[in-house]
Write a protein that holds these residues in place. Structure first.
Motif, PDB file in Angstrom:
ATOM      1  N   GLN A  36       0.844  -1.174   0.000  1.00 58.82           N
ATOM      2  CA  GLN A  36       0.000   0.000   0.000  1.00 58.82           C
ATOM      3  C   GLN A  36       0.888   1.235   0.000  1.00 58.82           C
ATOM      4  OE1 GLN A  36      -3.182  -0.655  -0.226  1.00 58.82           O
ATOM      5  NE2 GLN A  36      -3.858   1.455  -0.317  1.00 58.82           N
ATOM      6  N   GLY A  37       0.676   2.103  -0.975  1.00 58.62           N
ATOM      7  CA  GLY A  37       1.433   3.343  -1.022  1.00 58.62           C
ATOM      8  C   GLY A  37       0.637   4.461  -0.375  1.00 58.62           C
ATOM      9  N   ARG A  38       1.022   5.665  -0.652  1.00 61.19           N
ATOM     10  CA  ARG A  38       0.318   6.813  -0.068  1.00 61.19           C
ATOM     11  C   ARG A  38      -1.013   7.035  -0.767  1.00 61.19           C
ATOM     12  NH1 ARG A  38       4.095  11.891   0.341  1.00 61.19           N
ATOM     13  NH2 ARG A  38       5.420  10.310   1.251  1.00 61.19           N
ATOM     14  N   GLU A  57      13.767  10.681   6.397  1.00 63.12           N
ATOM     15  CA  GLU A  57      12.883  11.029   7.509  1.00 63.12           C
ATOM     16  C   GLU A  57      12.318   9.806   8.200  1.00 63.12           C
ATOM     17  OE1 GLU A  57       8.668  12.088   6.053  1.00 63.12           O
ATOM     18  OE2 GLU A  57       9.968  13.035   4.565  1.00 63.12           O
ATOM     19  N   GLU A  58      11.935  10.000   9.460  1.00 63.08           N
ATOM     20  CA  GLU A  58      11.267   8.944  10.212  1.00 63.08           C
ATOM     21  C   GLU A  58       9.797   9.002   9.853  1.00 63.08           C
ATOM     22  OE1 GLU A  58      12.891   7.075  12.896  1.00 63.08           O
ATOM     23  OE2 GLU A  58      14.653   7.867  11.863  1.00 63.08           O
ATOM     24  N   ARG A  59       9.222   7.839   9.549  1.00 63.58           N
ATOM     25  CA  ARG A  59       7.805   7.854   9.202  1.00 63.58           C
ATOM     26  C   ARG A  59       7.092   6.682   9.865  1.00 63.58           C
ATOM     27  NH1 ARG A  59       6.773   8.517   2.966  1.00 63.58           N
ATOM     28  NH2 ARG A  59       7.980  10.404   3.330  1.00 63.58           N
ATOM     29  N   MET A  60       5.950   6.975  10.483  1.00 60.99           N
ATOM     30  CA  MET A  60       5.155   5.930  11.106  1.00 60.99           C
ATOM     31  C   MET A  60       4.244   5.343  10.036  1.00 60.99           C
ATOM     32  SD  MET A  60       4.895   4.465  13.984  1.00 60.99           S
ATOM     33  CE  MET A  60       3.833   3.224  14.710  1.00 60.99           C
ATOM     34  N   ILE A  80       7.349   9.231  -7.001  1.00 61.38           N
ATOM     35  CA  ILE A  80       6.779   7.936  -7.364  1.00 61.38           C
ATOM     36  C   ILE A  80       6.686   6.960  -6.193  1.00 61.38           C
ATOM     37  CG2 ILE A  80       7.482   8.098  -9.787  1.00 61.38           C
ATOM     38  CD1 ILE A  80       9.715   5.982  -8.972  1.00 61.38           C
ATOM     39  N   GLY A  81       7.236   7.319  -5.040  1.00 55.75           N
ATOM     40  CA  GLY A  81       7.171   6.416  -3.893  1.00 55.75           C
ATOM     41  C   GLY A  81       8.239   6.757  -2.881  1.00 55.75           C
ATOM     42  N   LYS A 103       1.641   2.294  -7.743  1.00 53.10           N
ATOM     43  CA  LYS A 103       1.191   1.700  -8.997  1.00 53.10           C
ATOM     44  C   LYS A 103       0.648   2.752  -9.965  1.00 53.10           C
ATOM     45  CE  LYS A 103      -1.779  -2.011 -10.592  1.00 53.10           C
ATOM     46  NZ  LYS A 103      -2.991  -2.769 -10.283  1.00 53.10           N
ATOM     47  N   ALA A 104       0.009   3.780  -9.422  1.00 49.25           N
ATOM     48  CA  ALA A 104      -0.602   4.816 -10.255  1.00 49.25           C
ATOM     49  C   ALA A 104       0.436   5.678 -10.979  1.00 49.25           C
ATOM     50  CB  ALA A 104      -1.496   5.703  -9.398  1.00 49.25           C
ATOM     51  N   LYS A 105       1.700   5.604 -10.532  1.00 42.97           N
ATOM     52  CA  LYS A 105       2.734   6.472 -11.109  1.00 42.97           C
ATOM     53  C   LYS A 105       3.554   5.786 -12.192  1.00 42.97           C
ATOM     54  CE  LYS A 105       1.890   9.756  -8.116  1.00 42.97           C
ATOM     55  NZ  LYS A 105       1.232  10.980  -8.550  1.00 42.97           N
TER      56      LYS A 105
END
Ligand SMILES: [Zn+2]
Length: 114
Positions: A36-38, A57-60, A80-81, A103-105
């Motif tokens: 799952q992307g953004r 960066e730190e990302r939750m 793109i991701g 996937k959309a990119k």
């Protein structure tokens, strides 16, 4: 501004940038399509070309805290991701130094021969 020659992948099954059609990854680099992307479905990919790495960066994320950096098409600048640089959870370590590509990119190149 220096103009860089985009890289071309030798594989016949290629996914390219939907905006500028630069090659981004080959079919055999896809590790999983169940990500799952953004913005929706995304692929986990082991190798990409023609991308620029953004700021670390730190990302939750759904699967815990990760150190990531966004990746953009180096030709047109479309994001793109992201790249997984480091995963905190032991179970997520396999994702380190792999990429999430939305996937959309990306789009299949029409040179697919069967
Ligand atoms: Zn592009």
């Amino acid at each position: 501004m220096g103009k860089r020659q985009p890289a071309y992948l030798p594989d016949s099954r290629i996914y390219s940038c939907t905006t500028c059609h630069s090659h981004l990854l080959s079919h055999q680099s896809i590790v999983s399509k169940a990500f799952q992307g953004r913005y929706g479905p995304a692929y986990l990919v082991s190798h990409v070309v023609n991308v620029t790495l953004g700021t670390k960066e730190e990302r939750m994320l759904l699967t815990g805290m990760h150190t990531v950096a966004d990746i953009s098409c180096s030709v047109c600048g479309t994001r793109i991701g992201w790249k997984y640089l480091c995963a905190l959870e032991e179970s997520q370590k396999y994702k380190e130094s792999k990429y999430i590509v939305e996937k959309a990119k990306i789009a299949k190149e029409v040179m697919w021969d069967f």
